[in-house]
Design a protein around this motif. Structure first.
Motif, PDB file in Angstrom:
ATOM      1  N   LEU A   1       0.856  -1.013  -0.044  1.00  0.00           N
ATOM      2  CA  LEU A   1       0.045  -0.062   0.061  1.00  0.00           C
ATOM      3  C   LEU A   1       0.861   1.099  -0.051  1.00  0.00           C
ATOM      4  O   LEU A   1       1.787   1.326   0.756  1.00  0.00           O
ATOM      5  N   VAL A   2       0.528   2.211  -1.042  1.00  0.00           N
ATOM      6  CA  VAL A   2       1.542   3.358  -1.116  1.00  0.00           C
ATOM      7  C   VAL A   2       0.591   4.527  -1.042  1.00  0.00           C
ATOM      8  O   VAL A   2      -0.029   4.683  -1.990  1.00  0.00           O
ATOM      9  N   ILE A   3       0.711   5.249   0.254  1.00  0.00           N
ATOM     10  CA  ILE A   3      -0.276   6.255   0.312  1.00  0.00           C
ATOM     11  C   ILE A   3       0.254   7.412   0.542  1.00  0.00           C
ATOM     12  O   ILE A   3       1.319   8.059   0.905  1.00  0.00           O
ATOM     13  N   ASP A   4      -0.542   8.465  -0.098  1.00  0.00           N
ATOM     14  CA  ASP A   4      -0.016   9.988  -0.357  1.00  0.00           C
ATOM     15  C   ASP A   4      -0.595  10.608   1.181  1.00  0.00           C
ATOM     16  O   ASP A   4      -1.467  10.618   1.460  1.00  0.00           O
ATOM     17  N   LEU A   5       0.243  11.351   1.608  1.00  0.00           N
ATOM     18  CA  LEU A   5       0.313  12.040   3.075  1.00  0.00           C
ATOM     19  C   LEU A   5       0.241  13.730   2.727  1.00  0.00           C
ATOM     20  O   LEU A   5       0.195  14.334   3.765  1.00  0.00           O
ATOM     21  N   SER A   6      -0.061  14.076   1.466  1.00  0.00           N
ATOM     22  CA  SER A   6      -0.172  15.346   1.163  1.00  0.00           C
ATOM     23  C   SER A   6      -1.311  16.114   1.847  1.00  0.00           C
ATOM     24  O   SER A   6      -2.364  15.393   2.196  1.00  0.00           O
ATOM     25  N   LYS A   7      -1.291  17.194   1.997  1.00  0.00           N
ATOM     26  CA  LYS A   7      -2.319  18.104   2.682  1.00  0.00           C
ATOM     27  C   LYS A   7      -3.348  18.196   2.029  1.00  0.00           C
ATOM     28  O   LYS A   7      -4.701  18.003   2.727  1.00  0.00           O
ATOM     29  N   SER A   8      -3.423  17.999   0.531  1.00  0.00           N
ATOM     30  CA  SER A   8      -4.459  17.928  -0.520  1.00  0.00           C
ATOM     31  C   SER A   8      -5.484  16.885   0.375  1.00  0.00           C
ATOM     32  O   SER A   8      -6.789  16.868  -0.242  1.00  0.00           O
ATOM     33  N   MET A   9      -4.944  15.695   0.578  1.00  0.00           N
ATOM     34  CA  MET A   9      -5.532  14.451   0.920  1.00  0.00           C
ATOM     35  C   MET A   9      -6.699  14.773   2.211  1.00  0.00           C
ATOM     36  O   MET A   9      -7.516  13.969   2.165  1.00  0.00           O
TER      37      MET A   9
ATOM     38  N   ALA B   1      -3.135   0.054  13.100  1.00  0.00           N
ATOM     39  CA  ALA B   1      -2.332   0.880  14.144  1.00  0.00           C
ATOM     40  C   ALA B   1      -1.598   2.152  13.504  1.00  0.00           C
ATOM     41  O   ALA B   1      -1.835   3.221  13.830  1.00  0.00           O
ATOM     42  N   HIS B   2      -0.993   1.667  12.384  1.00  0.00           N
ATOM     43  CA  HIS B   2      -0.070   2.545  11.974  1.00  0.00           C
ATOM     44  C   HIS B   2      -1.063   3.773  10.989  1.00  0.00           C
ATOM     45  O   HIS B   2      -0.814   4.805  10.922  1.00  0.00           O
ATOM     46  N   LEU B   3      -2.092   2.938  10.364  1.00  0.00           N
ATOM     47  CA  LEU B   3      -2.823   3.735   9.486  1.00  0.00           C
ATOM     48  C   LEU B   3      -3.581   4.931  10.300  1.00  0.00           C
ATOM     49  O   LEU B   3      -3.853   6.019   9.868  1.00  0.00           O
ATOM     50  N   SER B   4      -3.920   4.423  11.658  1.00  0.00           N
ATOM     51  CA  SER B   4      -4.889   5.397  12.556  1.00  0.00           C
ATOM     52  C   SER B   4      -3.884   6.643  12.977  1.00  0.00           C
ATOM     53  O   SER B   4      -4.490   7.442  13.427  1.00  0.00           O
ATOM     54  N   LYS B   5      -2.661   6.466  12.925  1.00  0.00           N
ATOM     55  CA  LYS B   5      -1.822   7.528  13.414  1.00  0.00           C
ATOM     56  C   LYS B   5      -1.257   8.585  12.284  1.00  0.00           C
ATOM     57  O   LYS B   5      -0.954   9.627  12.650  1.00  0.00           O
ATOM     58  N   LEU B   6      -1.441   8.126  10.902  1.00  0.00           N
ATOM     59  CA  LEU B   6      -1.148   9.100  10.059  1.00  0.00           C
ATOM     60  C   LEU B   6      -2.128  10.218   9.855  1.00  0.00           C
ATOM     61  O   LEU B   6      -3.228  10.235  10.195  1.00  0.00           O
ATOM     62  N   GLN B   7      -1.532  11.454   9.329  1.00  0.00           N
ATOM     63  CA  GLN B   7      -2.100  12.570   9.114  1.00  0.00           C
ATOM     64  C   GLN B   7      -1.417  13.095   7.981  1.00  0.00           C
ATOM     65  O   GLN B   7      -0.442  13.252   7.633  1.00  0.00           O
ATOM     66  N   PRO B   8      -2.417  13.735   7.133  1.00  0.00           N
ATOM     67  CA  PRO B   8      -2.089  14.448   5.678  1.00  0.00           C
ATOM     68  C   PRO B   8      -1.650  15.645   5.990  1.00  0.00           C
ATOM     69  O   PRO B   8      -2.128  16.630   5.919  1.00  0.00           O
ATOM     70  N   THR B   9      -0.273  16.040   6.105  1.00  0.00           N
ATOM     71  CA  THR B   9       0.335  17.319   6.446  1.00  0.00           C
ATOM     72  C   THR B   9       1.244  17.896   5.678  1.00  0.00           C
ATOM     73  O   THR B   9       1.805  19.229   5.752  1.00  0.00           O
ATOM     74  N   GLY B  10       1.562  17.072   4.731  1.00  0.00           N
ATOM     75  CA  GLY B  10       2.766  17.698   3.961  1.00  0.00           C
ATOM     76  C   GLY B  10       2.564  18.064   2.398  1.00  0.00           C
ATOM     77  O   GLY B  10       1.391  18.075   1.861  1.00  0.00           O
ATOM     78  N   THR B  11       3.568  18.560   1.783  1.00  0.00           N
ATOM     79  CA  THR B  11       3.492  18.853   0.296  1.00  0.00           C
ATOM     80  C   THR B  11       3.889  17.354  -0.114  1.00  0.00           C
ATOM     81  O   THR B  11       4.521  16.509   0.508  1.00  0.00           O
ATOM     82  N   THR B  12       3.727  17.222  -1.569  1.00  0.00           N
ATOM     83  CA  THR B  12       3.959  15.969  -2.078  1.00  0.00           C
ATOM     84  C   THR B  12       4.699  16.041  -3.494  1.00  0.00           C
ATOM     85  O   THR B  12       4.867  16.995  -4.122  1.00  0.00           O
ATOM     86  N   ASN B  13       5.458  14.970  -3.755  1.00  0.00           N
ATOM     87  CA  ASN B  13       6.334  14.713  -5.144  1.00  0.00           C
ATOM     88  C   ASN B  13       6.325  13.319  -5.298  1.00  0.00           C
ATOM     89  O   ASN B  13       6.838  12.498  -5.116  1.00  0.00           O
ATOM     90  N   VAL B  14       5.043  12.986  -6.052  1.00  0.00           N
ATOM     91  CA  VAL B  14       4.719  11.821  -6.472  1.00  0.00           C
ATOM     92  C   VAL B  14       5.784  11.004  -7.181  1.00  0.00           C
ATOM     93  O   VAL B  14       5.937   9.790  -7.113  1.00  0.00           O
ATOM     94  N   PRO B  15       6.252  11.676  -8.400  1.00  0.00           N
ATOM     95  CA  PRO B  15       7.190  11.020  -9.196  1.00  0.00           C
ATOM     96  C   PRO B  15       8.521  10.385  -8.561  1.00  0.00           C
ATOM     97  O   PRO B  15       9.023   9.328  -8.443  1.00  0.00           O
ATOM     98  N   ALA B  16       9.011  11.450  -7.409  1.00  0.00           N
ATOM     99  CA  ALA B  16      10.257  11.020  -6.619  1.00  0.00           C
ATOM    100  C   ALA B  16       9.817   9.790  -5.750  1.00  0.00           C
ATOM    101  O   ALA B  16      10.750   8.917  -5.651  1.00  0.00           O
TER     102      ALA B  16
END
Length: 308
Positions: A84-92, A151-166
């Motif tokens: 599972l590869v999950i985007d943590l960007s603020k827009s999420m 447990a890990h998913l429950s702690k995640l928050q979308p707070t950053g900017t993102t660079n999908v290609p990188a």
């Protein structure tokens, strides 16, 4: 069944593990009245008989039950390494018209897929990214791993900017074993959405190129492209000011006059990803936060069935 798997219904349940179990159990019950009837029992143990296979390998008990030819898969064929590869960007974290944010929708979907994969004894791992990739949990198939992922998913928050290609380039370099990569993102490039915008197209092309690296490295890929329902429907009227959650850039528009141009640009935006993924034989799954979760699970099972 879809009503019970809707984001609105599941929003009443606070615990992510219970949401995931409800989604998977409801979905598997629904298979019995769908064209997937019988598939829920066999998809992890058999594959269809193909021309050239040894007829001695046909499972005649499976044939008696289904009137179709299957052969038993060896253990090495059965285990599918999934990430599972999950985007943590603020827009999420954006939400407008639904009770679930895009990120809450994604974490519920990811938890359900984890539950489903572990039911099949497939190892599943978790990776997250913003401007770079963050290794979260290695792929494991033991029963207790579901609790670790939840447990890990429950702690995640979308707070950053993102660079999908990188991030995807890092995933391609990191994974050594043939795997199924499940990307969860809104895939928004930076800047305002305008039909035919060269900057947007260049950013989309970069994302498609990074997906190509995964395919060329021998991995299967599913792209879950998740948008908020308001981003899809644009339910605004009159003067509206929008703020980019990642850059802080604001833009004021007459929503009524802008709607047609926006919806055209959105259609082109999704089509660009769909066409790029089709060229690479990547499953592209457009979702929004009003859609029942069984839509995405069905795509996963179709992808897995087609893999063998």
């Amino acid at each position: 069944m879809s009503d019970t798997l809707s984001p609105e219904a599941l929003q009443q349940i606070q615990r992510l593990d219970l949401r995931a179990r409800m989604v998977v159990r409801g979905f598997l019950q629904g298979l019995h009245s769908s064209p997937f009837h019988g598939f829920s029992v066999q998809f992890s143990e058999h594959r269809r008989y193909n021309r050239g296979d040894d007829p001695k390998l046909i499972d005649w008990l499976a044939y008696a039950k289904t009137d179709k030819y299957f052969i038993k898969r060896f253990e090495a064929e059965t285990n599918l390494m999934g990430y599972l590869v999950i985007d943590l960007s603020k827009s999420m974290g954006f939400t407008e018209s639904q009770s679930m944010t895009k990120f809450e929708y994604v974490t519920c979907l990811a938890a359900a897929l984890t539950y489903l994969m572990l039911m099949q004894q497939d190892p599943v791992g978790l990776l997250t990214f913003d401007e770079k990739l963050h290794a979260a949990l290695p792929a494991r198939s033991r029963r207790g791993h579901l609790g670790d992922v939840i447990a890990h998913l429950s702690k995640l928050q979308p707070t950053g900017t993102t660079n999908v290609p990188a991030a995807l380039t890092q995933v391609a370099a990191m994974l050594k074993q043939h795997s199924l990569v499940m990307l969860f993102s809104d895939l928004w490039p930076q800047g305002n959405l305008k039909a035919g915008d060269d900057s947007w197209q260049q950013q989309i092309d970069q994302i498609i190129s990074s997906l190509a690296r995964l395919r060329h490295a021998g991995h299967d890929v599913i792209v879950f492209h998740v948008l908020d329902a308001a981003e899809v429907e644009f339910p605004y009227d009159g003067p509206v000011q929008f703020t980019d959650s990642e850059t802080g850039e604001t833009v004021s528009v007459d929503a009524s006059g802008f709607r047609a141009d926006y919806l055209q640009a959105l259609s082109e935006f999704r089509d660009a990803y769909r066409e790029g993924c089709n060229r690479l034989q990547i499953d592209y799954v457009p979702l929004d936060t009003s859609m029942p979760f069984d839509t995405a699970l069905r795509e996963y099972l179709q992808q897995r069935q087609g893999r063998f």
